[in-house]
Design an enzyme around this catalytic site. Structure first.
Site, short mmCIF file in Angstrom:
data_model
loop_
_atom_site.label_atom_id
_atom_site.label_comp_id
_atom_site.label_asym_id
_atom_site.label_seq_id
_atom_site.Cartn_x
_atom_site.Cartn_y
_atom_site.Cartn_z
N GLY A 198 11.65 6.87 -1.02
CA GLY A 198 10.41 7.43 -1.53
C GLY A 198 9.19 6.66 -1.03
O GLY A 198 8.12 6.76 -1.62
N ASP A 199 9.34 5.89 0.03
CA ASP A 199 8.19 5.15 0.55
C ASP A 199 8.40 4.90 2.05
O ASP A 199 9.11 5.70 2.70
CB ASP A 199 7.98 3.84 -0.25
CG ASP A 199 6.50 3.49 -0.37
OD1 ASP A 199 5.85 3.36 0.67
OD2 ASP A 199 5.99 3.32 -1.50
N ASP A 200 7.82 3.84 2.62
CA ASP A 200 7.93 3.63 4.05
C ASP A 200 9.39 3.46 4.51
O ASP A 200 10.18 2.81 3.84
CB ASP A 200 7.12 2.39 4.46
CG ASP A 200 5.63 2.58 4.17
OD1 ASP A 200 5.18 3.74 4.08
OD2 ASP A 200 4.92 1.56 4.02
#
Ligand SMILES: *[C@@H]1O[C@H](CO)[C@@H](O)[C@H](O)[C@H]1NC(C)=O
Ligand SMILES: *[C@@H]1O[C@H](CO)[C@@H](O)[C@H](O)[C@H]1NC(C)=O
Ligand SMILES: *[C@@H]1O[C@H](CO)[C@@H](O)[C@H](O)[C@H]1NC(C)=O
Ligand SMILES: *[C@@H]1O[C@H](CO)[C@@H](O)[C@H](O)[C@H]1NC(C)=O
Ligand SMILES: *[C@@H]1O[C@H](CO)[C@@H](O)[C@H](O)[C@H]1NC(C)=O
Ligand SMILES: *[C@@H]1O[C@H](CO)[C@@H](O)[C@H](O)[C@H]1NC(C)=O
Ligand SMILES: *[C@@H]1O[C@H](CO)[C@@H](O)[C@H](O)[C@H]1NC(C)=O
Ligand SMILES: *[C@@H]1O[C@H](CO)[C@@H](O)[C@H](O)[C@H]1NC(C)=O
Ligand SMILES: *[C@@H]1O[C@H](CO)[C@@H](O)[C@H](O)[C@H]1NC(C)=O
Ligand SMILES: *[C@@H]1O[C@H](CO)[C@@H](O)[C@H](O)[C@H]1NC(C)=O
Ligand SMILES: *[C@@H]1O[C@H](CO)[C@@H](O)[C@H](O)[C@H]1NC(C)=O
Ligand SMILES: *[C@@H]1O[C@H](CO)[C@@H](O)[C@H](O)[C@H]1NC(C)=O
Length: 429
Positions: A230-232
């Protein structure tokens, strides 16, 4: 019958043979000291046994885990290893005592971030055979933080610290507590066939579940990673040089993220020679984006900061295939600001140059192909975009737009408009 002399000669010969074997033992697997970690099997903390195994076999040794579940209920700082093979066939399952971890997670060396596990040394070969699993039990954290960015002392799954000439291979990281991995103060590390999946099974956010960040790191290769998060996905940060990402797939997160960087006022940091090729992006926000803080410092890391200096240069992004990417397949923003608040997009002194985005195809939800929101006081220089005719909107229309601000020297394309970052001042629209 042998005379005493021939007996003595035979003894010498045998001893010579023996020493020859012992000497070669250092380089052959059979003669390594082996420590097999046995799990308690009653749910109690296996970390002390893991630490003992590395103490005993951490120098020219081998540490083996059985195909069983090991409960890790306390921090592990395993540093200074020397020529160690780690064999993980089972699962390391992290405990969920939030009170404990918030009080005990260790500083990992950047941005006031903390970690549950530090692993480091020279010539580490960590083999997971494609099924050895590191399970952070992250759901409790996704539910606990309630979407808060960089929740203080929330632990990262693993920090590869002070590591050289090493290989990490065939490992599965599931439900990481926060960032999965950071490679920091390290060089010459190959990480291949790594699977990362940090997906919330409730409606809670998986913010800050980065796949891997590199910091103060040189010559780090990522080959065949698959990251669902859910992020980089993979994120080179401060002083990341000669970073290569190949044949990897990113699903659902933000994509490749260079930065954020420039968070520490007056501090000089760089990202140089970042290459990513033959990668696939599915349902990600971008394929790759560069983010620097604004020129003004507002607040302090991890959520605040700005005013940093330095450069990102020599970035080659090529042979990407995109499926349903949300926006700006390649994006630059120099507007990162405290907790996402509107900042001055024109003030960053952080310099971006020599970036190529080549041979990109697939589907994207909306125009434009690139959004280059460069700072007025340090324009982006030498941005090349070529062979992107295979980029289409979901309805099959070929993409044609390029939004730019403060871009000097575009190669292969002409800017067709301005970025919305400039208009709204907050880099989002
Ligand atoms: C590990 O053990 C489980 C059962 O405990 C078994 O199903 C699985 O095949 C084993 N995996 C390997 C690679 O041996
Ligand atoms: C959780 O950790 C805290 C602090 O270390 C400790 O006091 C408490 O007993 C632990 N709780 C459980 C359920 O183990
Ligand atoms: C926090 O950790 C320290 C050092 O390990 C310990 O002395 C202290 O009792 C812990 N506090 C809590 C609330 O667990
Ligand atoms: C980890 O252990 C190494 C070696 O003992 C030590 O130098 C380092 O300070 C420790 N790191 C943390 C965060 O405790
Ligand atoms: C970079 O690291 C790899 C290991 O991943 C090593 O084989 C190679 O020699 C290193 N390159 C340089 C220039 O040190
Ligand atoms: C990487 O991907 C490219 C393009 O799909 C392919 O030609 C190459 O064989 C792959 N390399 C490896 C080692 O998987
Ligand atoms: C980061 O790189 C810059 C430029 O090479 C150097 O001046 C600085 O000391 C490095 N910072 C750290 C913490 O290594
Ligand atoms: C970046 O790559 C170039 C070309 O290969 C090389 O000359 C330069 O030394 C590299 N930069 C760093 C910081 O390693
Ligand atoms: C990508 O998103 C679409 C639409 O939400 C969904 O149907 C698909 O399963 C997703 N793909 C993956 C690999 O998660
Ligand atoms: C831009 O590219 C040109 C041609 O490749 C090169 O001569 C010039 O040095 C580059 N500028 C910067 C700032 O890197
Ligand atoms: C495809 O979608 C774009 C943006 O949503 C729209 O502008 C365009 O008219 C659509 N083209 C067709 C052929 O429907
Ligand atoms: C950019 O615009 C110039 C001037 O109109 C034109 O000559 C050039 O072909 C254009 N470049 C591209 C890649 O479209």
């Amino acid at each position: 019958m042998s005379s005493p002399n021939t007996a003595l000669l035979s003894l010498v010969a045998v001893l010579l043979l023996f020493f020859t074997l012992v000497e070669s033992a250092g380089s052959t697997e059979e003669y390594r000291k082996v420590c097999t970690v046995r799990p308690c099997r009653d749910g109690s903390d296996d970390a002390p046994a893991v630490l003992r195994a590395f103490e005993e076999c951490g120098n020219h040794g081998r540490v083996e885990f059985l195909n069983e579940t090991y409960h890790i209920e306390s921090i592990m700082n395993i540093s200074g290893l020397n020529d160690v093979a780690i064999d993980l066939k089972g699962t390391l399952l992290w405990g969920t005592n939030i009170t404990y971890w918030l009080n005990n997670s260790m500083p990992m060396g950047y941005q006031n971030q903390s970690t549950a596990w530090i692993l480091g040394g020279d010539r580490i070969s960590f083999q997971g055979h494609g099924y050895g699993t590191i399970d952070g039990n992250g759901q409790v954290w996704y539910d606990f933080i309630k979407g808060a960015s960089n929740y203080p002392r929330r632990p990262h799954a693993i920090t590869v610290y002070g590591t050289t000439n090493s290989v990490f291979e065939g490992l599965r990281f599931v439900q990481s507590q926060m960032w999965t991995m950071t490679v920091i103060h390290s060089s010459n590390v190959l990480l291949q066939d790594i699977y990362v999946s940090s997906i919330s099974n409730s409606s809670t956010s998986t913010v800050n579940t980065d796949g891997c960040d590199t910091i103060y790191a040189n010559n780090i290769t990522f080959h065949r990673w698959e990251v669902h998060n859910g992020d980089d996905g993979i994120s080179p940060k401060a002083n990341s040089t000669n970073i290569l990402v190949t044949n990897s797939t990113f699903i659902g997160g933000a994509g490749l993220a260079l930065g954020s960087i420039g968070q520490y006022k007056g501090v000089f940091e760089t990202i140089e020679n970042f290459t990513a090729r033959d990668c696939v992006f599915i349902n990600t926000t971008h394929s790759a984006y560069l983010k620097t803080w604004t020129g003004e410092q507002v607040g302090y890391p991890p959520n605040g900061g700005g005013g940093g200096i330095g450069y990102i240069k020599n970035v080659l992004l090529s042979a990407f295939t995109l499926f349903n990417v949300r926006q700006f397949p390649m994006s630059i923003t120099q507007c990162i600001n405290f907790a996402g608040a509107a900042g001055n997009c024109s003030s960053s002194l952080f310099a971006i140059s020599n970036l190529s985005f080549l041979d990109i195809k697939g589907t994207v939800q909306q125009e434009p192909i690139v959004s280059l929101q460069c700072s007025a006081v340090a324009p982006c220089v030498n941005i090349t975009v070529e062979d992107v005719s295979g980029l289409k909107l979901l309805n099959g229309t070929r993409m044609r737009q390029y939004d730019c601000d403060n871009t000097l020297g575009t190669l292969g394309f002409n800017c067709t408009g301005h970025t919305c970052g400039m208009a709204s001042g907050d880099g989002t629209c």
